[in-house]
Each structure stands twice: as C-alpha cells, then as structure tokens.
Design a protein around this motif. Structure first.
Motif, PDB file in Angstrom:
ATOM      1  N   GLN A 287       0.828  -1.201   0.000  1.00  0.00           N
ATOM      2  CA  GLN A 287       0.000   0.000   0.000  1.00  0.00           C
ATOM      3  C   GLN A 287       0.863   1.253   0.000  1.00  0.00           C
ATOM      4  O   GLN A 287       0.540   2.237  -0.689  1.00  0.00           O
ATOM      5  CB  GLN A 287      -0.942   0.003   1.211  1.00  0.00           C
ATOM      6  CG  GLN A 287      -0.243   0.070   2.563  1.00  0.00           C
ATOM      7  CD  GLN A 287      -1.164   0.574   3.653  1.00  0.00           C
ATOM      8  OE1 GLN A 287      -1.875   1.541   3.451  1.00  0.00           O
ATOM      9  NE2 GLN A 287      -1.137  -0.101   4.793  1.00  0.00           N
ATOM     10  N   TYR A 288       1.969   1.258   0.736  1.00  0.00           N
ATOM     11  CA  TYR A 288       2.862   2.423   0.700  1.00  0.00           C
ATOM     12  C   TYR A 288       3.457   2.584  -0.692  1.00  0.00           C
ATOM     13  O   TYR A 288       3.587   3.700  -1.203  1.00  0.00           O
ATOM     14  CB  TYR A 288       3.983   2.263   1.731  1.00  0.00           C
ATOM     15  CG  TYR A 288       3.537   2.488   3.156  1.00  0.00           C
ATOM     16  CD1 TYR A 288       3.095   3.739   3.572  1.00  0.00           C
ATOM     17  CD2 TYR A 288       3.567   1.456   4.092  1.00  0.00           C
ATOM     18  CE1 TYR A 288       2.690   3.949   4.882  1.00  0.00           C
ATOM     19  CE2 TYR A 288       3.158   1.651   5.398  1.00  0.00           C
ATOM     20  CZ  TYR A 288       2.717   2.903   5.788  1.00  0.00           C
ATOM     21  OH  TYR A 288       2.315   3.104   7.073  1.00  0.00           O
ATOM     22  N   ARG A 291       0.834   3.960  -3.118  1.00  0.00           N
ATOM     23  CA  ARG A 291       0.393   5.324  -2.823  1.00  0.00           C
ATOM     24  C   ARG A 291       1.511   6.346  -2.991  1.00  0.00           C
ATOM     25  O   ARG A 291       1.259   7.492  -3.360  1.00  0.00           O
ATOM     26  CB  ARG A 291      -0.146   5.390  -1.395  1.00  0.00           C
ATOM     27  CG  ARG A 291      -1.492   4.713  -1.203  1.00  0.00           C
ATOM     28  CD  ARG A 291      -1.779   4.484   0.282  1.00  0.00           C
ATOM     29  NE  ARG A 291      -1.443   5.638   1.100  1.00  0.00           N
ATOM     30  CZ  ARG A 291      -1.270   5.581   2.426  1.00  0.00           C
ATOM     31  NH1 ARG A 291      -1.385   4.424   3.045  1.00  0.00           N
ATOM     32  NH2 ARG A 291      -0.992   6.669   3.109  1.00  0.00           N
ATOM     33  N   TRP A 292       2.744   5.961  -2.711  1.00  0.00           N
ATOM     34  CA  TRP A 292       3.809   6.945  -2.601  1.00  0.00           C
ATOM     35  C   TRP A 292       4.793   6.945  -3.757  1.00  0.00           C
ATOM     36  O   TRP A 292       5.323   8.001  -4.097  1.00  0.00           O
ATOM     37  CB  TRP A 292       4.594   6.709  -1.303  1.00  0.00           C
ATOM     38  CG  TRP A 292       3.845   7.088  -0.083  1.00  0.00           C
ATOM     39  CD1 TRP A 292       2.556   7.547  -0.006  1.00  0.00           C
ATOM     40  CD2 TRP A 292       4.328   7.061   1.258  1.00  0.00           C
ATOM     41  NE1 TRP A 292       2.209   7.797   1.287  1.00  0.00           N
ATOM     42  CE2 TRP A 292       3.281   7.506   2.096  1.00  0.00           C
ATOM     43  CE3 TRP A 292       5.526   6.716   1.838  1.00  0.00           C
ATOM     44  CZ2 TRP A 292       3.408   7.601   3.471  1.00  0.00           C
ATOM     45  CZ3 TRP A 292       5.664   6.799   3.217  1.00  0.00           C
ATOM     46  CH2 TRP A 292       4.617   7.243   4.019  1.00  0.00           C
ATOM     47  N   LYS A 295       5.712   9.877  -6.392  1.00  0.00           N
ATOM     48  CA  LYS A 295       5.091  11.140  -5.956  1.00  0.00           C
ATOM     49  C   LYS A 295       6.139  12.052  -5.301  1.00  0.00           C
ATOM     50  O   LYS A 295       7.155  11.604  -4.784  1.00  0.00           O
ATOM     51  CB  LYS A 295       3.965  10.857  -4.948  1.00  0.00           C
ATOM     52  CG  LYS A 295       2.882   9.922  -5.455  1.00  0.00           C
ATOM     53  CD  LYS A 295       2.070  10.546  -6.566  1.00  0.00           C
ATOM     54  CE  LYS A 295       0.951   9.637  -7.032  1.00  0.00           C
ATOM     55  NZ  LYS A 295      -0.084   9.414  -6.021  1.00  0.00           N
ATOM     56  N   CYS A 297       7.283  14.521  -2.286  1.00  0.00           N
ATOM     57  CA  CYS A 297       7.009  14.617  -0.854  1.00  0.00           C
ATOM     58  C   CYS A 297       7.941  15.652  -0.241  1.00  0.00           C
ATOM     59  O   CYS A 297       8.972  16.006  -0.829  1.00  0.00           O
ATOM     60  CB  CYS A 297       7.182  13.256  -0.161  1.00  0.00           C
ATOM     61  SG  CYS A 297       8.895  12.762   0.103  1.00  0.00           S
ATOM     62  N   VAL A 366       3.365  13.428   1.855  1.00  0.00           N
ATOM     63  CA  VAL A 366       3.263  13.014   0.462  1.00  0.00           C
ATOM     64  C   VAL A 366       1.962  13.542  -0.122  1.00  0.00           C
ATOM     65  O   VAL A 366       0.893  13.370   0.475  1.00  0.00           O
ATOM     66  CB  VAL A 366       3.311  11.477   0.340  1.00  0.00           C
ATOM     67  CG1 VAL A 366       3.274  11.058  -1.129  1.00  0.00           C
ATOM     68  CG2 VAL A 366       4.554  10.931   1.027  1.00  0.00           C
ATOM     69  N   ASP A 367       2.077  14.177  -1.267  1.00  0.00           N
ATOM     70  CA  ASP A 367       0.885  14.657  -1.970  1.00  0.00           C
ATOM     71  C   ASP A 367       0.385  13.516  -2.849  1.00  0.00           C
ATOM     72  O   ASP A 367       0.800  13.358  -4.007  1.00  0.00           O
ATOM     73  CB  ASP A 367       1.222  15.884  -2.813  1.00  0.00           C
ATOM     74  CG  ASP A 367      -0.031  16.534  -3.398  1.00  0.00           C
ATOM     75  OD1 ASP A 367      -1.122  15.950  -3.234  1.00  0.00           O
ATOM     76  OD2 ASP A 367       0.081  17.606  -4.011  1.00  0.00           O
ATOM     77  N   GLU A 368      -0.501  12.674  -2.272  1.00  0.00           N
ATOM     78  CA  GLU A 368      -0.968  11.496  -2.988  1.00  0.00           C
ATOM     79  C   GLU A 368      -1.910  11.836  -4.134  1.00  0.00           C
ATOM     80  O   GLU A 368      -2.149  10.997  -5.017  1.00  0.00           O
ATOM     81  CB  GLU A 368      -1.649  10.532  -2.012  1.00  0.00           C
ATOM     82  CG  GLU A 368      -0.725  10.036  -0.912  1.00  0.00           C
ATOM     83  CD  GLU A 368      -1.413   9.063   0.018  1.00  0.00           C
ATOM     84  OE1 GLU A 368      -2.460   8.517  -0.374  1.00  0.00           O
ATOM     85  OE2 GLU A 368      -0.906   8.852   1.135  1.00  0.00           O
ATOM     86  N   GLU A 369      -2.458  13.048  -4.135  1.00  0.00           N
ATOM     87  CA  GLU A 369      -3.354  13.457  -5.213  1.00  0.00           C
ATOM     88  C   GLU A 369      -2.587  13.957  -6.439  1.00  0.00           C
ATOM     89  O   GLU A 369      -3.148  14.114  -7.513  1.00  0.00           O
ATOM     90  CB  GLU A 369      -4.296  14.569  -4.716  1.00  0.00           C
ATOM     91  CG  GLU A 369      -5.118  14.182  -3.495  1.00  0.00           C
ATOM     92  CD  GLU A 369      -6.031  13.001  -3.778  1.00  0.00           C
ATOM     93  OE1 GLU A 369      -6.521  12.891  -4.919  1.00  0.00           O
ATOM     94  OE2 GLU A 369      -6.249  12.188  -2.858  1.00  0.00           O
TER      95      GLU A 369
END
Length: 633
Positions: A287-288, A291-292, A295, A297, A366-369
């Motif tokens: 999951q990390y 998601r990351w 990206k 951060c 972290v800006d996941e969007e």
C-alpha cells in the motif's frame, strides 16, 4: 582528493584551523580565566541575537574595558564607536551559548568589514572568542539560564529575495512566532501545529544544501522537496521466516521486524535513503508503494544517520545506478537553470546520506493526489532470457516469473534463520526458446531480503506468479538482497522495454540432465534403475488427506494413527518410502547418477522418466551426480 589539489589543501587548512581553535579553547581552563595578552582584543556587549543562513548574528556595542570587578551594567561604552554586527559560526555559537547582556572577548585575528551603503561594521573571523563572567551574580545567572532554552529568531532569506528574482508575498517579510525556534528540540502536541509550522517554513529542493545548512544534528522547521523513487523495507532485527516439515519448506513470519524506507531524489539528481517507522511485518509495503512511489514529498524532522559511499554500500549504489542517469533534465549547481539543465555526461553519485526521523517531528508529507513525477523511473521489466544475457555485474533487474519450486539451503554451519531460500522460476521467454538457454533459473533470496506475509504464505502452498522488483544480477546469479521487493501483483507503472510478459499456458518443461547440469539446480531425469542402496532405505506413514508425515499414535485407540494437521484419526495411511537408487542415464553415460526417490515403483531394471529432480552435488573425482526427486509446486 587529488594529491596537491585545491581540495586537499583546503582540507588540510580546515583541519589546522580546527586544531588551533580546539587548542586555544583548551588553554582557557574556565570561562572566568581570561588570557593575559589583551593586545588587539575586541570587547563587546551583546544587545540582540538572531540567526541567518546558519550564522549567528549578534548586534553588539563595543566596550573600552571590562575589568573583573565590574558588572556588565557598569562596563564603559564607547559613545563614538558605532554599533557592531558580530558574526559567529554555528560551532562558535554553540560553544559560547551567548545571551543578550553577555560580554564577549574576541581575540585576533578578527576582521572588520565595512559594507557599502551600510552604517554598521561587520566583525568576522570570531573563532577565538570567550564569554566573560564578571561576578558571582553572573555565574549564578549563567547556571539558571543553563536550565532553560532561549528562543533565537531565524531570518529565512531565499535566493529569490536576495537577487530580487520574484515579487514575494508580504507574508514572507513578516516575522511570526513560527520563525522563533528553540535551541533544543520542541515536540508539537498536535498535527495541526506541525502542519502550520511546516507551511510557514521555507521549502528547499536540494538535499545537499539542506544537509550543509542544517548540519548533522538535523533540521526541524526547514523542509526539502524530493521525489520518491523506491519504497521498500529493510530488516530491523534478526529473525527469519522458514522451517522444514518433512521434505517441504514452509515459510512463516518468525517475528521479523522491518523498517519502512524511501529512496528519494532531489531536483539536482542527488539521492538519499530515508528510514521511517518500524513495521511488525512487510505486509503494508504494497500500500505504501502504490500510494507513494513516483510522488513528490516534503521531508522534515530528519537527522543524518550516516554518510555512506559507493565502496561501503554496494547494494544501495547498485539500486541508485539503475536509476541513473535521470530521465529528465536536472538542475546543475552553480549554473543557470533556464536552459543548461543536463541529463547526459553526468557522473553517477559517489555518496549518499542515510536519513532517519526525529521523535515528535513531522516526517514525510506526500501529496498522494499529485500526478506521477516525470523524474520518476519505474522498474524496467525484462524477460528472464534477456536478463541472462546481461554482461555487467551487480546490475539491478526486474522481472515477472512463475515460481515452480522453493528450497531452503542446508548449510548446517549457518543458523536456520539466516539461510538463503532458492526459488526456481521460469517465464515464457525461457519456455518458448529452443537454444541452449536454460528452461528454469534459480533465484537466491538472502536473509536480508524482507518478504511480506502474503508472499510467504502464497509460496508455501502453490506455484505463484511473482513480480521480482530490483533484484541483483551478477556472476551468473539472480539474487534478492536488501531493497529487493517481491509482489504478487503486477505493478501499475513499469517499463516493459519490449519484453514478452505473456503468462505460461502449457505444461512447464525442465532442462534434462546432461554434461552442463550444475549443482543447486533442477532438472528432468530419465534412465534405467541399475542398483539400490538398501542401507539407506526407510519408510514412514503419511496422512491420506493432507500428506503430513509426522503422525502420532491415537490417544483413544493406540492401534490407529492421529494427524494433528487434520485433527483426525488416520484409518488408511499412505506408506512413503525413501530409496537411494543408481541410474544409467544416456545423457550422462560416464557419470554415476544417484537419486534419492520416494517412489516404491522404482525397482531394478525399470525405466524411469521423466523425474523432476533437485541436483544436490556434481563431482568429477569420482564422476558422480547426486539428485533428489522433488514435487513442483
């Protein structure tokens, strides 16, 4: 450093400077002892202190003298002399621990700098400075102040402001309480205050500049913006994940703890490894990673754990090298960033900072969007056939393969929790070729490679398609080491590079035993039984439902056997027998072929084949091949 070069000469000069300062401070046994030589000594009284660009700036008034009998209030101030701005380095400021109203003696060779369009002279080269305690009252005040931390204002000045490149908002010119930081770490009580503090602090885009400006102790109010290139786990404590049951290797989580880590890269191409919180298992890594990875951060609350080099961290730099050179232009220090950004002819990084978090600080935002960054380099996926043709050594590779068989290495001198696991894998690029390329290759999983519970449990029961991310290729071997990730799902972002990633459709074929077969490999075997080693033969009952070979006498009726795996009485056990037989094999006619088999049907004169076998050893004197019959997943 090049012998006789400018860098070496500068290094020697800095070492001599540090030695001279340390020796001078050692001579001053206590703060109350003043060196007798007063010639050229500048005596100042501090009025105000603030910090700018890591330099402590003290607004002072010059004193004519400060005899030990006088207090700071009685010291004579030279009215004609203008106010001075005295600069102290971070190390000197930490040694002095100055406060307003303190009296400082500054010994030569200090220098006065007169700035154009400025009325206040600047005093530099203040390495030989000493704070003077003038009375017992001052000593008591110093001890009391030592128990409290003074807030020092920090002026954050950007290069854009210095060179008037942008029209900055008025907010940047206003001083706020967030620009006052304590000399010791402060722990914020809630997340809102952390975010508010970070929002008002300057954002840097250079890891090296941040490290040099904030020092090895770490940074708190400042933050740096980086791209997350890789997410993985490193082992934080010894412990491993395998045990043997019968002739099967079972994988389980033996309490291993791992640490979540990020490999980040800044706008200048520099890398750093960030070690975050500990995890009880690697189950959350997926999951990390989803998601990351890729990206942007912002890092804050970091401190330097280690500065490592290529020679001391080969595995880390093999991963960095796989991400070099950058796919998009990066900034070049000291050059204009408008058009002269480079991607070619850049030397690979020679060092890397290992960062870790500081307790009570904001760590990673972290800006996941946000969209995936153009600087991100996803793993380049190749077929196994292509990987086996790589000429280099210690090259990172990623591939998608079917795991056919796993085996725990049986080196008795190595503890079981530190042994390697061999995974025998294949893919369509190996199965569909007719040349000398092997049909199956071995992947060695070292004890330092952290496996998730999902992967371990899946491999214990059935053949699986596994994505091997950033494995290491070298000396004819594929090895899963630190920073290698094994996943059951295909990554969303990967570069296939024209590789054939189609799944296997037909039955899997193994290479047949021949003169090129090596130890610790798997092969298919056909031949005729010519002998049986009766001294090593034995048999045992197994459960007819689950195959468990460790049956016990039934407590209620000792005439029957009991299976703990099924919690049932075994009425009709299946008899398993281990035989060591000798075969005559046409493909290896000059060798003695010895096979440990579990089939009762293997009798003298019987044609055997094709048997799936694991090659235990290959010797030339005597010319012998020892194999063991196996069952593929």
């Amino acid at each position: 450093l090049c012998r006789g070069g400018l860098a070496e000469r500068l290094c020697r000069l800095q070492n001599r400077e540090r030695s001279a300062i340390s020796f001078w401070r050692h001579q001053c046994i206590s703060d109350a002892k003043i060196p007798p030589d007063k010639s050229g000594v500048l005596i100042v009284k501090i009025l105000e202190i603030f910090e700018e660009c890591t330099i402590q700036v003290a607004i002072c008034q010059q004193l004519e003298h400060s005899p030990a009998t006088l207090s700071p209030k009685d010291a004579v101030i030279i009215a004609e002399e203008p106010i001075l701005k005295v600069l102290f380095t971070r190390e000197t400021a930490a040694h002095l621990k100055s406060r307003p109203q303190d009296v400082i003696h500054i010994y030569p060779p200090w220098q006065k700098l007169l700035l154009r369009n400025a009325d206040v002279p600047v005093i530099m080269n203040t390495y030989f400075s000493q704070k003077v305690l003038l009375s017992e009252h001052s000593e008591a005040r110093e001890k009391t102040y030592g128990l409290t931390k003074m807030l020092i204002r920090k002026n954050i000045i950007s290069l854009a402001q210095t060179f008037r490149l942008d029209d900055l908002d008025d907010e940047l010119h206003q001083e706020s309480s967030d620009n006052w930081v304590a000399c010791a770490p402060q722990i914020h009580n809630n997340c809102d205050s952390k975010r508010h503090s970070l929002a008002l602090s300057a954002v840097n885009d250079s890891l090296l500049e941040m490290v040099e400006s904030q020092g090895a102790v770490g940074w708190r109010e400042a933050q740096v913006r980086v791209i997350i290139q890789r997410v993985y786990c490193l082992p934080a404590r010894q412990g491993y994940r395998s045990h043997v049951q019968g002739n099967k290797t079972l994988l389980s989580n033996g309490g291993i703890f791992c640490r979540l880590c990020l490999l980040v890269q800044d706008a200048y191409g520099m890398f750093s490894e960030v070690q975050l919180q500990s995890l009880s298992s690697a189950d959350d890594i997926e999951q990390y990673w989803r998601r990351w990875e890729g990206k942007f951060c912002c890092l804050a609350g970091m401190k330097i754990l280690q500065r490592t080099t290529r020679g001391r961290a080969l595995e880390l730099f093999s991963l960095i090298d796989s991400l070099w050179p950058p796919v998009v232009p990066v900034k070049v220090p000291g050059q204009s960033q408008d058009s002269e950004m480079m991607t070619t002819n850049l030397p690979p990084p020679s060092f890397c900072y290992i960062l870790t978090v500081q307790s009570g600080e904001v760590h990673v935002e972290v800006d996941e969007e946000e969209q995936i960054s153009n600087l991100y380099q996803p793993p380049a996926v190749h077929g196994l056939n292509k990987i086996l043709q790589i000429d280099g050594c210690n090259e990172r590779c990623s591939f998608w393969a079917q795991v056919l068989y796993l085996r725990l290495q049986t080196k008795h001198s190595v503890p079981i929790n530190q042994r390697e696991i061999l995974l025998f894998v294949t893919d369509s690029t190996l199965q569909n070729v007719v040349d000398m390329t092997p049909k199956v290759v071995a992947v060695s999983v070292t004890a330092s490679c952290v496996l998730s519970m999902e992967v371990m449990e899946a491999l214990s029961v059935a053949s699986q398609l596994v994505f091997f991310k950033d494995a290491l290729w070298g000396n004819g071997r594929i090895i899963c080491v630190e920073r290698t990730v094994l996943l059951l799902q295909k990554p969303l972002l990967c570069s296939a590079a024209g590789a054939d990633l189609s799944e296997l459709t037909g039955p899997v074929r193994l290479d047949e035993l021949d003169s090129t077969t090596q130890a610790n490999s798997v092969c298919a075997l056909r031949g005729t039984v010519v002998g049986v080693n009766e001294s090593t033969a034995f048999s045992w009952p197994t459960c007819d439902r689950c195959g468990n070979g460790k049956l016990e006498l039934c407590p209620q009726d000792r005439e029957f056997l009991y299976c703990k795996e099924c919690s049932e009485v075994v009425i009709t056990p299946v008899l398993k027998m281990q035989l060591e037989v000798f075969l005559s094999c046409p493909s290896r006619s000059q060798s003695t072929v010895k096979v440990k088999t579990y089939e009762v049907q293997s009798v003298l004169g019987k044609e055997v084949g094709l048997l799936n076998c694991y090659v235990q050893s290959v010797t030339s004197h005597p010319n012998c091949v020892a194999l063991e019959e196996i069952v593929l997943l």
